[in-house]
Design an enzyme around this catalytic site. Structure first.
Site, mmCIF file in Angstrom:
data_model
loop_
_atom_site.group_PDB
_atom_site.id
_atom_site.type_symbol
_atom_site.label_atom_id
_atom_site.label_comp_id
_atom_site.label_asym_id
_atom_site.label_seq_id
_atom_site.Cartn_x
_atom_site.Cartn_y
_atom_site.Cartn_z
ATOM 1 N N SER A 142 1.106 6.547 14.768
ATOM 2 C CA SER A 142 0.889 6.355 13.327
ATOM 3 C C SER A 142 -0.578 6.018 13.038
ATOM 4 O O SER A 142 -1.145 6.481 12.044
ATOM 5 C CB SER A 142 1.829 5.281 12.764
ATOM 6 O OG SER A 142 1.482 4.000 13.267
ATOM 7 N N LYS A 143 -1.207 5.230 13.911
ATOM 8 C CA LYS A 143 -2.627 4.915 13.707
ATOM 9 C C LYS A 143 -3.477 6.176 13.908
ATOM 10 O O LYS A 143 -4.433 6.422 13.170
ATOM 11 C CB LYS A 143 -3.090 3.810 14.663
ATOM 12 C CG LYS A 143 -2.513 2.433 14.382
ATOM 13 C CD LYS A 143 -2.921 1.827 13.048
ATOM 14 C CE LYS A 143 -4.385 1.466 12.964
ATOM 15 N NZ LYS A 143 -4.689 0.713 11.710
ATOM 16 N N TYR A 202 3.601 3.282 17.249
ATOM 17 C CA TYR A 202 2.472 2.572 16.619
ATOM 18 C C TYR A 202 1.186 3.375 16.757
ATOM 19 O O TYR A 202 0.514 3.667 15.761
ATOM 20 C CB TYR A 202 2.295 1.180 17.257
ATOM 21 C CG TYR A 202 0.954 0.536 16.949
ATOM 22 C CD1 TYR A 202 0.602 0.192 15.642
ATOM 23 C CD2 TYR A 202 0.024 0.282 17.972
ATOM 24 C CE1 TYR A 202 -0.638 -0.386 15.363
ATOM 25 C CE2 TYR A 202 -1.205 -0.301 17.697
ATOM 26 C CZ TYR A 202 -1.538 -0.633 16.391
ATOM 27 O OH TYR A 202 -2.763 -1.196 16.107
ATOM 28 N N HIS A 250 4.977 2.500 28.332
ATOM 29 C CA HIS A 250 3.940 1.452 28.429
ATOM 30 C C HIS A 250 2.617 2.015 28.974
ATOM 31 O O HIS A 250 2.547 2.417 30.139
ATOM 32 C CB HIS A 250 4.478 0.364 29.367
ATOM 33 C CG HIS A 250 3.764 -0.930 29.281
ATOM 34 N ND1 HIS A 250 4.204 -2.061 29.904
ATOM 35 C CD2 HIS A 250 2.623 -1.288 28.641
ATOM 36 C CE1 HIS A 250 3.382 -3.060 29.656
ATOM 37 N NE2 HIS A 250 2.416 -2.613 28.891
ATOM 38 N N ALA A 301 -4.648 -3.300 6.620
ATOM 39 C CA ALA A 301 -3.195 -3.470 6.484
ATOM 40 C C ALA A 301 -2.477 -2.452 7.346
ATOM 41 O O ALA A 301 -2.779 -1.262 7.305
ATOM 42 C CB ALA A 301 -2.778 -3.305 5.025
ATOM 43 N N THR A 308 -7.509 1.394 16.242
ATOM 44 C CA THR A 308 -7.257 0.797 17.560
ATOM 45 C C THR A 308 -7.623 1.755 18.688
ATOM 46 O O THR A 308 -7.583 2.983 18.508
ATOM 47 C CB THR A 308 -5.760 0.438 17.667
ATOM 48 O OG1 THR A 308 -5.434 0.150 19.021
ATOM 49 C CG2 THR A 308 -4.871 1.605 17.239
ATOM 50 N N ILE A 365 0.823 -1.226 0.000
ATOM 51 C CA ILE A 365 0.000 0.000 0.000
ATOM 52 C C ILE A 365 0.853 1.270 0.000
ATOM 53 O O ILE A 365 0.348 2.355 -0.287
ATOM 54 C CB ILE A 365 -1.019 0.039 1.178
ATOM 55 C CG1 ILE A 365 -0.322 -0.033 2.543
ATOM 56 C CG2 ILE A 365 -2.057 -1.070 1.035
ATOM 57 C CD1 ILE A 365 -1.262 0.236 3.724
HETATM 58 P P1 NAD Z 1 -1.274 -8.112 11.655
HETATM 59 O O1 NAD Z 1 0.078 -7.521 11.900
HETATM 60 O O2 NAD Z 1 -1.561 -9.498 12.102
HETATM 61 O O3 NAD Z 1 -1.608 -8.071 10.096
HETATM 62 C C1 NAD Z 1 -1.298 -6.976 9.277
HETATM 63 C C2 NAD Z 1 -1.393 -7.414 7.832
HETATM 64 O O4 NAD Z 1 -1.084 -6.262 7.017
HETATM 65 C C3 NAD Z 1 -0.392 -8.497 7.458
HETATM 66 O O5 NAD Z 1 -1.035 -9.492 6.681
HETATM 67 C C4 NAD Z 1 0.658 -7.766 6.641
HETATM 68 O O6 NAD Z 1 1.276 -8.584 5.651
HETATM 69 C C5 NAD Z 1 -0.167 -6.654 5.999
HETATM 70 N N1 NAD Z 1 0.669 -5.498 5.645
HETATM 71 C C6 NAD Z 1 1.580 -4.864 6.437
HETATM 72 N N2 NAD Z 1 2.166 -3.850 5.758
HETATM 73 C C7 NAD Z 1 1.589 -3.831 4.513
HETATM 74 C C8 NAD Z 1 1.771 -3.021 3.362
HETATM 75 N N3 NAD Z 1 2.680 -2.021 3.351
HETATM 76 N N4 NAD Z 1 1.009 -3.263 2.273
HETATM 77 C C9 NAD Z 1 0.084 -4.267 2.271
HETATM 78 N N5 NAD Z 1 -0.101 -5.095 3.338
HETATM 79 C C10 NAD Z 1 0.632 -4.868 4.437
HETATM 80 O O7 NAD Z 1 -2.290 -7.065 12.293
HETATM 81 P P2 NAD Z 1 -3.699 -7.314 13.002
HETATM 82 O O8 NAD Z 1 -3.472 -7.543 14.444
HETATM 83 O O9 NAD Z 1 -4.495 -8.274 12.210
HETATM 84 O O10 NAD Z 1 -4.342 -5.856 12.855
HETATM 85 C C11 NAD Z 1 -5.088 -5.514 11.694
HETATM 86 C C12 NAD Z 1 -5.590 -4.088 11.849
HETATM 87 O O11 NAD Z 1 -6.398 -3.988 13.016
HETATM 88 C C13 NAD Z 1 -4.477 -3.061 12.008
HETATM 89 O O12 NAD Z 1 -4.830 -1.904 11.285
HETATM 90 C C14 NAD Z 1 -4.437 -2.788 13.502
HETATM 91 O O13 NAD Z 1 -3.984 -1.474 13.766
HETATM 92 C C15 NAD Z 1 -5.893 -2.967 13.866
HETATM 93 N N6 NAD Z 1 -6.158 -3.397 15.258
HETATM 94 C C16 NAD Z 1 -5.521 -4.483 15.788
HETATM 95 C C17 NAD Z 1 -5.818 -4.897 17.078
HETATM 96 C C18 NAD Z 1 -5.170 -6.118 17.703
HETATM 97 O O14 NAD Z 1 -5.385 -6.391 18.898
HETATM 98 N N7 NAD Z 1 -4.418 -6.909 16.967
HETATM 99 C C19 NAD Z 1 -6.769 -4.189 17.832
HETATM 100 C C20 NAD Z 1 -7.403 -3.075 17.263
HETATM 101 C C21 NAD Z 1 -7.095 -2.701 15.965
HETATM 102 P P1 TYD Z 2 0.577 -6.807 23.137
HETATM 103 O O1 TYD Z 2 -0.006 -8.148 22.848
HETATM 104 O O2 TYD Z 2 1.888 -6.441 22.509
HETATM 105 O O3 TYD Z 2 -0.560 -5.731 22.795
HETATM 106 P P2 TYD Z 2 -0.585 -4.121 23.052
HETATM 107 O O4 TYD Z 2 0.740 -3.664 23.504
HETATM 108 O O5 TYD Z 2 -0.917 -3.601 21.696
HETATM 109 O O6 TYD Z 2 -1.656 -3.909 24.074
HETATM 110 O O7 TYD Z 2 0.768 -6.665 24.728
HETATM 111 C C1 TYD Z 2 -0.340 -6.815 25.604
HETATM 112 C C2 TYD Z 2 0.150 -6.473 26.995
HETATM 113 O O8 TYD Z 2 1.119 -7.453 27.392
HETATM 114 C C3 TYD Z 2 0.872 -5.132 27.085
HETATM 115 O O9 TYD Z 2 0.563 -4.516 28.330
HETATM 116 C C4 TYD Z 2 2.344 -5.491 27.035
HETATM 117 C C5 TYD Z 2 2.377 -6.859 27.704
HETATM 118 N N1 TYD Z 2 3.446 -7.762 27.217
HETATM 119 C C6 TYD Z 2 4.320 -8.370 28.134
HETATM 120 O O10 TYD Z 2 4.225 -8.180 29.365
HETATM 121 N N2 TYD Z 2 5.310 -9.203 27.635
HETATM 122 C C7 TYD Z 2 5.456 -9.442 26.302
HETATM 123 O O11 TYD Z 2 6.391 -10.184 25.923
HETATM 124 C C8 TYD Z 2 4.533 -8.821 25.381
HETATM 125 C C9 TYD Z 2 4.642 -9.056 23.904
HETATM 126 C C10 TYD Z 2 3.552 -7.994 25.891
#
Ligand code: NAD
Ligand code: TYD
Length: 350
Positions: free
Chosen positions: A159-160, A156, A290, A83, A131, A61
């Site tokens: 950027s979001k 992170y 954190h 993505a 997020t 993208i």
């Molecule tokens: P993820 O890291 O598992 O997946 C991200 C996907 O985006 C991957 O398949 C990667 O290959 C693709 N990608 C990365 N850079 C790219 C690029 N430049 N061009 C095209 N594709 C690209 O992430 P996720 O946990 O599934 O999160 C998905 C979305 O949801 C994100 O926007 C994240 O900010 C949001 N989100 C995640 C959580 C969570 O707890 N994981 C919670 C709230 C919101």
């Molecule tokens: P994470 O799964 O990275 O999600 P986020 O930081 O986006 O909330 O982490 C969840 C919580 O767990 C966060 O408070 C950080 C903590 N954490 C640890 O204590 N040890 C670890 O190795 C990781 C990856 C996260």
């Protein structure tokens, strides 16, 4: 017939969204666009990849010209944009990559949608998946609502937050039909094992230390990934133009308490004596900046669109643990190669 572009569909949440849309809407054509970074894995979609309404596009993208060409070629009616670079620890190590994908990549998609939809916005929708981390950190009490001011702390979340602002700016400036959601922490099958829950399941399985940041007192609000996908479906179809919806599980856990639940279920599943896995808990240096606590008020989504989570946490975490234990080949594949270098830099060399 609708043509929907889903970005990041090979990742954790994206793969659940793609599966839901491909199977629930056979008359839609679903285009999964993914760069296949370390976090993207087409094996996440092997059960649906042969369905006639599923299409995969490998693309970045950040390449604006490629996005314009894809819109010209396929004439998408809707975009569900997931993505992103998504891991806070990686953003601390390499912020610029997060600016490129999360900010520049999002603006490239907005530009492509604006250019190709400009003659007629009817029936078009750009859905940006974000997020709760954009809201910053809560103290002991209170919840994030859609009105909470943005206060991101990590590269992170910054950027979001920036990408969210651009999406709203394209709505307000150019009239682009957009909708956004901000969700709490997700858990479930197919999550890359750099995030807390799959990392700790994998480490327990291999008798490796469980690196708890700080005192383990940070609080997260956990939602089962399939419930997030259901919310995205609802908001994409029924959400109001220009609106934002918070999504969360009303399921707050202190990290250390959550980790103890995982240890207890893992002992049970692996036939180990109660208390065995807890001995792997190791307190390590806290993450820089954190955030203490995240907690979502999802009342707007519940009252306006009728969404509530379908799973209780005990059931969701059991399903999740069972999935990782019965998909060892998936875990082994994603934890080979580059993962080993990441793990060493993040945890061993510190
Ligand atoms: P993820 O890291 O598992 O997946 C991200 C996907 O985006 C991957 O398949 C990667 O290959 C693709 N990608 C990365 N850079 C790219 C690029 N430049 N061009 C095209 N594709 C690209 O992430 P996720 O946990 O599934 O999160 C998905 C979305 O949801 C994100 O926007 C994240 O900010 C949001 N989100 C995640 C959580 C969570 O707890 N994981 C919670 C709230 C919101
Ligand atoms: P994470 O799964 O990275 O999600 P986020 O930081 O986006 O909330 O982490 C969840 C919580 O767990 C966060 O408070 C950080 C903590 N954490 C640890 O204590 N040890 C670890 O190795 C990781 C990856 C996260």
């Amino acid at each position: 017939m609708k043509k929907i572009l889903i970005t990041g569909g090979a990742g954790f949440i994206g793969s659940h969204v793609v599966r839901l849309f491909v199977t629930k809407y056979p008359d839609y054509q679903i285009y999964n666009l993914d760069k296949l970074t370390y976090a993207g894995n087409l094996a996440n979609l092997s059960d649906i990849e042969n369905l006639p309404n599923y299409h995969f596009i490998k693309a970045d993208i950040v390449d604006g010209e490629a996005m314009q060409k894809l819109f010209a070629l396929h004439q998408f009616d809707g975009v569900i944009h997931l993505a992103a670079e998504s891991h806070v620890d990686r953003s601390i190590a390499n912020p610029l990559e997060f600016v490129m994908t999360n900010v520049v990549g999002t603006v490239n998609l907005l530009n492509a949608a604006k250019f190709h939809w400009k003659d007629n916005f009817d029936g078009k929708r750009f859905y940006h998946v974000s997020t709760d981390e954009v809201y910053g950190s809560l103290g002991e009490t209170g919840y994030f609502t859609e009105e909470t001011p943005y206060d991101p702390h990590s590269p992170y979340s910054a950027s979001k937050a920036s990408s969210d602002h651009f999406v709203r700016a394209y709505h307000d400036t150019y009239g682009l039909p957009v909708v956004l959601s901000n969700c709490s922490n997700n858990y479930g099958p197919n999550q890359f094992p750099e995030k807390l829950i799959p990392l700790f399941i994998n480490n327990i399985r291999h008798n490796k230390p469980l690196p708890v940041y700080g005192k383990g007192e940070n609080v997260r609000d956990w939602l089962y990934v399939v419930d997030h996908a259901r919310a995205i479906d609802l908001i994409f179809h029924k959400g109001k133009d220009g609106e934002t919806y918070n999504i969360g599980g009303h399921n707050e856990w202190k990290n250390i308490d959550l980790i103890k639940v995982i240890c207890r279920i893992m002992d049970e599943k692996l036939g180990r004596a109660p208390g065995t896995s807890e001995q792997l808990i190791t307190y390590v240096k806290d993450r820089a900046g954190h955030d203490l606590r995240y907690a979502i008020d999802a009342g707007k989504l519940q009252h306006e669109l009728g969404w509530v989570p379908s799973l209780q946490f005990e059931e969701g975490i059991r399903l999740t643990i069972e999935w990782y234990l019965s998909n060892q080949a998936w875990l082994d594949e994603v934890t080979s190669g580059h993962y080993l270098k990441y793990y060493e830099e993040q945890y061993v060399k510190r």
